[in-house]
Design a protein around this motif. Structure first.
Motif, PDB file in Angstrom:
ATOM      1  N   ALA A 158      -7.603 -15.213 -22.870  1.00 58.71           N
ATOM      2  CA  ALA A 158      -7.693 -14.568 -24.184  1.00 58.71           C
ATOM      3  C   ALA A 158      -6.343 -14.692 -24.889  1.00 58.71           C
ATOM      4  O   ALA A 158      -5.359 -15.142 -24.292  1.00 58.71           O
ATOM      5  CB  ALA A 158      -8.054 -13.094 -24.042  1.00 58.71           C
ATOM      6  N   VAL A 159      -6.332 -14.266 -26.135  1.00 52.45           N
ATOM      7  CA  VAL A 159      -5.077 -14.075 -26.847  1.00 52.45           C
ATOM      8  C   VAL A 159      -4.651 -12.624 -26.615  1.00 52.45           C
ATOM      9  O   VAL A 159      -5.442 -11.707 -26.821  1.00 52.45           O
ATOM     10  CB  VAL A 159      -5.219 -14.362 -28.346  1.00 52.45           C
ATOM     11  N   TYR A 160      -3.413 -12.437 -26.184  1.00 55.25           N
ATOM     12  CA  TYR A 160      -2.901 -11.121 -25.850  1.00 55.25           C
ATOM     13  C   TYR A 160      -1.967 -10.620 -26.953  1.00 55.25           C
ATOM     14  O   TYR A 160      -1.087 -11.361 -27.407  1.00 55.25           O
ATOM     15  CB  TYR A 160      -2.173 -11.169 -24.509  1.00 55.25           C
ATOM     16  N   TYR A 161      -2.169  -9.361 -27.327  1.00 56.62           N
ATOM     17  CA  TYR A 161      -1.400  -8.761 -28.413  1.00 56.62           C
ATOM     18  C   TYR A 161      -0.684  -7.502 -27.931  1.00 56.62           C
ATOM     19  O   TYR A 161      -1.270  -6.703 -27.194  1.00 56.62           O
ATOM     20  CB  TYR A 161      -2.311  -8.352 -29.563  1.00 56.62           C
ATOM     21  N   CYS A 162       0.538  -7.321 -28.361  1.00 60.46           N
ATOM     22  CA  CYS A 162       1.185  -6.032 -28.169  1.00 60.46           C
ATOM     23  C   CYS A 162       1.087  -5.266 -29.484  1.00 60.46           C
ATOM     24  O   CYS A 162       0.959  -5.862 -30.564  1.00 60.46           O
ATOM     25  CB  CYS A 162       2.642  -6.174 -27.732  1.00 60.46           C
ATOM     26  N   ALA A 163       1.126  -3.952 -29.381  1.00 59.85           N
ATOM     27  CA  ALA A 163       0.948  -3.123 -30.564  1.00 59.85           C
ATOM     28  C   ALA A 163       1.704  -1.814 -30.401  1.00 59.85           C
ATOM     29  O   ALA A 163       1.897  -1.326 -29.284  1.00 59.85           O
ATOM     30  CB  ALA A 163      -0.533  -2.848 -30.790  1.00 59.85           C
ATOM     31  N   GLN A 193      -1.252 -16.815 -26.223  1.00 53.86           N
ATOM     32  CA  GLN A 193      -2.438 -17.292 -25.503  1.00 53.86           C
ATOM     33  C   GLN A 193      -2.210 -17.286 -23.994  1.00 53.86           C
ATOM     34  O   GLN A 193      -1.192 -17.797 -23.512  1.00 53.86           O
ATOM     35  CB  GLN A 193      -2.780 -18.710 -25.958  1.00 53.86           C
ATOM     36  N   VAL A 194      -3.172 -16.744 -23.284  1.00 57.10           N
ATOM     37  CA  VAL A 194      -3.187 -16.809 -21.824  1.00 57.10           C
ATOM     38  C   VAL A 194      -4.478 -17.519 -21.428  1.00 57.10           C
ATOM     39  O   VAL A 194      -5.560 -17.100 -21.815  1.00 57.10           O
ATOM     40  CB  VAL A 194      -3.136 -15.407 -21.188  1.00 57.10           C
ATOM     41  N   PHE A 237       9.715   4.931 -31.154  1.00 53.42           N
ATOM     42  CA  PHE A 237       9.509   6.189 -30.434  1.00 53.42           C
ATOM     43  C   PHE A 237       8.037   6.576 -30.500  1.00 53.42           C
ATOM     44  O   PHE A 237       7.697   7.704 -30.868  1.00 53.42           O
ATOM     45  CB  PHE A 237      10.393   7.288 -31.038  1.00 53.42           C
ATOM     46  N   ARG A 238       7.196   5.633 -30.176  1.00 54.94           N
ATOM     47  CA  ARG A 238       5.752   5.855 -30.210  1.00 54.94           C
ATOM     48  C   ARG A 238       5.107   5.170 -29.028  1.00 54.94           C
ATOM     49  O   ARG A 238       5.719   4.348 -28.353  1.00 54.94           O
ATOM     50  CB  ARG A 238       5.176   5.245 -31.494  1.00 54.94           C
ATOM     51  N   THR A 239       3.863   5.526 -28.793  1.00 54.52           N
ATOM     52  CA  THR A 239       3.087   4.834 -27.770  1.00 54.52           C
ATOM     53  C   THR A 239       2.984   3.347 -28.119  1.00 54.52           C
ATOM     54  O   THR A 239       2.874   2.974 -29.288  1.00 54.52           O
ATOM     55  CB  THR A 239       1.683   5.445 -27.689  1.00 54.52           C
ATOM     56  N   MET A 240       2.993   2.511 -27.100  1.00 60.56           N
ATOM     57  CA  MET A 240       2.787   1.079 -27.283  1.00 60.56           C
ATOM     58  C   MET A 240       1.698   0.612 -26.338  1.00 60.56           C
ATOM     59  O   MET A 240       1.425   1.253 -25.315  1.00 60.56           O
ATOM     60  CB  MET A 240       4.066   0.291 -27.044  1.00 60.56           C
ATOM     61  N   GLY A 241       1.075  -0.483 -26.693  1.00 61.26           N
ATOM     62  CA  GLY A 241      -0.035  -0.938 -25.874  1.00 61.26           C
ATOM     63  C   GLY A 241      -0.230  -2.440 -25.905  1.00 61.26           C
ATOM     64  O   GLY A 241       0.423  -3.157 -26.689  1.00 61.26           O
ATOM     65  N   TRP A 242      -1.092  -2.894 -25.018  1.00 64.24           N
ATOM     66  CA  TRP A 242      -1.485  -4.302 -24.949  1.00 64.24           C
ATOM     67  C   TRP A 242      -3.001  -4.399 -25.162  1.00 64.24           C
ATOM     68  O   TRP A 242      -3.759  -3.601 -24.603  1.00 64.24           O
ATOM     69  CB  TRP A 242      -1.142  -4.920 -23.609  1.00 64.24           C
ATOM     70  N   PHE A 243      -3.405  -5.370 -25.931  1.00 61.37           N
ATOM     71  CA  PHE A 243      -4.807  -5.673 -26.177  1.00 61.37           C
ATOM     72  C   PHE A 243      -5.010  -7.170 -25.960  1.00 61.37           C
ATOM     73  O   PHE A 243      -4.050  -7.931 -25.888  1.00 61.37           O
ATOM     74  CB  PHE A 243      -5.197  -5.313 -27.622  1.00 61.37           C
ATOM     75  N   ARG A 244      -6.255  -7.568 -25.904  1.00 66.26           N
ATOM     76  CA  ARG A 244      -6.556  -8.997 -25.854  1.00 66.26           C
ATOM     77  C   ARG A 244      -7.862  -9.256 -26.587  1.00 66.26           C
ATOM     78  O   ARG A 244      -8.692  -8.371 -26.755  1.00 66.26           O
ATOM     79  CB  ARG A 244      -6.645  -9.498 -24.411  1.00 66.26           C
ATOM     80  N   GLU A 251      -9.981  -6.046 -27.141  1.00 67.76           N
ATOM     81  CA  GLU A 251     -10.166  -5.164 -25.996  1.00 67.76           C
ATOM     82  C   GLU A 251      -8.856  -4.487 -25.614  1.00 67.76           C
ATOM     83  O   GLU A 251      -7.821  -5.154 -25.458  1.00 67.76           O
ATOM     84  CB  GLU A 251     -10.679  -5.983 -24.798  1.00 67.76           C
ATOM     85  N   PHE A 252      -8.910  -3.175 -25.448  1.00 68.98           N
ATOM     86  CA  PHE A 252      -7.750  -2.432 -24.957  1.00 68.98           C
ATOM     87  C   PHE A 252      -7.489  -2.774 -23.502  1.00 68.98           C
ATOM     88  O   PHE A 252      -8.420  -2.864 -22.694  1.00 68.98           O
ATOM     89  CB  PHE A 252      -7.991  -0.936 -25.085  1.00 68.98           C
ATOM     90  N   LEU A 253      -6.213  -2.920 -23.155  1.00 67.41           N
ATOM     91  CA  LEU A 253      -5.834  -3.210 -21.773  1.00 67.41           C
ATOM     92  C   LEU A 253      -4.987  -2.091 -21.170  1.00 67.41           C
ATOM     93  O   LEU A 253      -5.290  -1.597 -20.093  1.00 67.41           O
ATOM     94  CB  LEU A 253      -5.049  -4.514 -21.690  1.00 67.41           C
ATOM     95  N   ALA A 254      -3.909  -1.730 -21.858  1.00 71.54           N
ATOM     96  CA  ALA A 254      -2.976  -0.765 -21.295  1.00 71.54           C
ATOM     97  C   ALA A 254      -2.154  -0.132 -22.401  1.00 71.54           C
ATOM     98  O   ALA A 254      -1.923  -0.742 -23.438  1.00 71.54           O
ATOM     99  CB  ALA A 254      -2.059  -1.455 -20.294  1.00 71.54           C
TER     100      ALA A 254
END
Length: 122
Positions: free
Chosen positions: A90-95, A117-118, A29-36, A44-47
């Protein structure tokens, strides 16, 4: 401790699309995001997306090409990536963030996946 596992990375050609998924071990129940992170560069923050999914934020580098979404019933986060460019490699991470506020800073995120990896080729 919530665990996050990304999937969906791979090798694509420039201009093609790819969809990343992130499976959480429990409800978030929190904000989630994608980085790479590209080789030799900072993360780097993406979304980012609010816990309800009503609010999103994107970096200028991906706005209009990438779309973040989440399915709280399935505990999943997704990133639809269209019109991929060579520089998206890049390598993409969710958080998962520490709270419910939309944030672009990696320091506001508590839980991280292992990355996927993308690679975009010409």
């Amino acid at each position: 401790q919530v665990q996050l596992v990304e999937s969906g990375g791979g090798l694509v050609q420039a201009g093609e699309s790819l969809r990343l998924s992130c499976a959480a071990s429990g409800r978030i129940f929190r904000t989630m995001g994608w980085f790479r992170q590209a080789p030799g560069k900072e993360r780097e923050f993406l979304a980012a997306i609010s816990w309800s999914g009503d609010t999103t934020d994107y970096s200028n580098s991906v706005k209009g090409r990438f779309t973040i979404s989440r399915d709280n019933a399935k505990n999943t986060l997704s990133l639809q990536m269209n019109s991929l460019k060579l520089e998206d490699t890049a390598v993409y991470y969710c958080a998962a963030a520490k709270g419910i506020t939309i944030t672009t800073s990696e320091y506001d995120y508590r839980n991280w996946g292992q990355g996927t990896q993308v690679t975009v080729s010409s």
